[in-house]
Design a protein around this motif. Structure first.
Motif, PDB file in Angstrom:
ATOM      1  N   PRO A 149       0.808  -1.230   0.000  1.00  0.00           N
ATOM      2  CA  PRO A 149       0.000   0.000   0.000  1.00  0.00           C
ATOM      3  C   PRO A 149       0.838   1.276   0.000  1.00  0.00           C
ATOM      4  O   PRO A 149       0.514   2.227  -0.720  1.00  0.00           O
ATOM      5  N   ASN A 291       5.035  -0.839   6.231  1.00  0.00           N
ATOM      6  CA  ASN A 291       3.801  -0.154   6.594  1.00  0.00           C
ATOM      7  C   ASN A 291       3.983   1.336   6.800  1.00  0.00           C
ATOM      8  O   ASN A 291       3.061   2.024   7.256  1.00  0.00           O
ATOM      9  N   ARG A 307       0.432   2.983   6.875  1.00  0.00           N
ATOM     10  CA  ARG A 307      -0.618   2.265   6.173  1.00  0.00           C
ATOM     11  C   ARG A 307      -1.901   2.247   7.009  1.00  0.00           C
ATOM     12  O   ARG A 307      -1.888   2.006   8.195  1.00  0.00           O
ATOM     13  N   THR A 319      -5.156  -2.175   1.021  1.00  0.00           N
ATOM     14  CA  THR A 319      -5.157  -2.301   2.482  1.00  0.00           C
ATOM     15  C   THR A 319      -6.288  -3.219   2.924  1.00  0.00           C
ATOM     16  O   THR A 319      -7.438  -3.022   2.538  1.00  0.00           O
TER      17      THR A 319
END
Length: 396
Positions: A149, A291, A307, A319
């Motif tokens: 992500p 993340n 994230r 996500t």
């Protein structure tokens, strides 16, 4: 957050696999990734060319013995003829088989998900791209790290102009697995397919992890270099192919870049790091801390973006769970599988491609990777001179 497949979503795709038999790390990773979002079921495989290993490997993942093959050509032919045949094949073999296996399945009208690099030569890659386009088949390439992500959010930030005009791109991918003492002897080098030009292609580290660094740099920055200067090196005694690569990059907009990849970087585990410097701000991503993404405005303080707490469609689409719960490598791999599934369903239904198609690495990205490898080789052979991305000499 994105959602896994539900009863309202299209059916699970029937997935076959070539390679990835018992004991193969990457085969198991592909199967986990395919299952994670409930988009696929593995129903067939040519997991090994050795009949007994193929049988045992197929039994281990509960394949119907009638759909456990030892020859990928037979598998492509037989599965294409079945009313319940596979929709897509995952290719997880050594590099030299990527192109012939993909060609067999594309010719049979079957979509492809393939490990990188695309093949062992640029000509192979270009032929595959032409065939995939002619057959109108999805061809996804597993550049795993672009499934994160925060990598997708970084791409979105650059494209939005949030960091201004890109001036510098630095990417490095450092591992130490080749530096271990037991990986230095002649017996290991002889048995290691990554050191065999017939199976790995003309490069070692460059094709293995250098192509990952190359792809993520272009994916996030939105830029492709026009010229490069490269040096290949092998630190391992008796090694045939490179285990270390360093490259300087020139971009058409005047930006400059560096790419370093090494499997001899003592103390490094899987240290893929990217920094993009713009006229307004810079971005920094570390694969071992996937993340988070660091955004630093010119004259301002570094901002840690995490994230689950950033806006934008790209990160939200990739996500699955609330912020503070880590997502990692397997989820990133699964993201490519989920995006490929959405694209396959759209193509088979004659519908417009989903927005996520823009984030999925394709056969064309694979061709760009092969062109990068060719340019690296051309530069190194010329005494580390500047070359264009088609391998020609650059203006000095």
């Amino acid at each position: 957050m994105s959602a896994p497949m539900t009863k309202a979503n299209p059916r699970r795709l029937r997935l076959g696999m070539v390679g990835g038999g018992d004991g193969a790390f990457i085969g198991a990773v592909h199967r986990i990734a395919a299952r994670l979002d409930d988009c696929y079921e593995v129903v067939a495989g040519a997991l090994s060319s050795d009949p007994e290993r193929a049988r045992q490997s197929g039994a281990a993942i509960r394949l119907d013995p009638a759909r456990s093959y030892t020859d990928y050509r037979e598998m492509a032919r037989m599965e294409a003829a079945r009313p319940d045949g596979i929709d897509v094949v995952a290719i997880v073999t050594p590099n030299h088989l990527h192109a012939p296996v993909a060609t067999a399945f594309l010719d049979a009208g079957i979509h492809v998900i393939c490990d990188k690099p695309l093949g062992i030569s640029l000509a192979e890659g270009e032929a595959l791209a032409a065939l995939a386009h002619a057959r109108n088949r999805v061809f996804a390439l597993t550049h795993t790290y672009t499934g994160y992500p925060m990598v997708r959010h970084a791409r979105e930030l650059v494209a939005s102009g949030a960091i201004g005009e890109v001036r510098m791109v630095h990417v490095e991918y450092a591992q130490d697995w080749m530096a271990e003492a037991d990986k230095q002897d002649a017996a290991f080098q002889a048995a290691n397919w990554h050191n065999d030009p017939r199976r790995a292609g003309p490069t070692g580290c460059t094709g293995d992890i250098g192509t990952h660094a190359w792809h993520i740099a272009g994916f996030v920055s939105g830029l492709q270099p026009s010229e490069l200067l490269a040096e290949l090196h092998a630190f391992s005694p008796g090694r045939t192919l490179d285990d270390h690569l360093q490259v300087m990059l020139r971009y058409p907009n005047g930006a400059r870049g560096t790419l370093w990849a090494s499997q001899m970087a003592t103390g490094c585990e899987n240290a893929l790091k990217l920094r993009v410097f713009g006229s307004k701000a810079s971005l920094a991503f570390d694969q071992e801390q996937p993340n988070e993404l660091w955004l630093t405005p010119q004259g301002g303080s570094a901002q840690r973006l995490t994230r689950g707490r950033v806006g934008g469609d790209a990160a939200a689409h990739a996500t699955r769970i609330p912020s503070g719960h880590p997502e990692g490598y397997l989820e990133a791999f699964a993201q490519l599988y989920r995006d490929a599934a959405a694209q396959i369903h759209a193509v088979d239904a004659g519908q417009a491609l989903p927005a996520s198609a823009a984030w999925l690495p394709t056969v064309d990205d694979g061709v760009a990777g092969m062109r990068f490898i060719d340019a690296v080789l051309a530069s190194d052979r010329a005494g580390s001179r500047w070359v264009t991305l088609d391998g020609g000499a650059a203006a000095q």
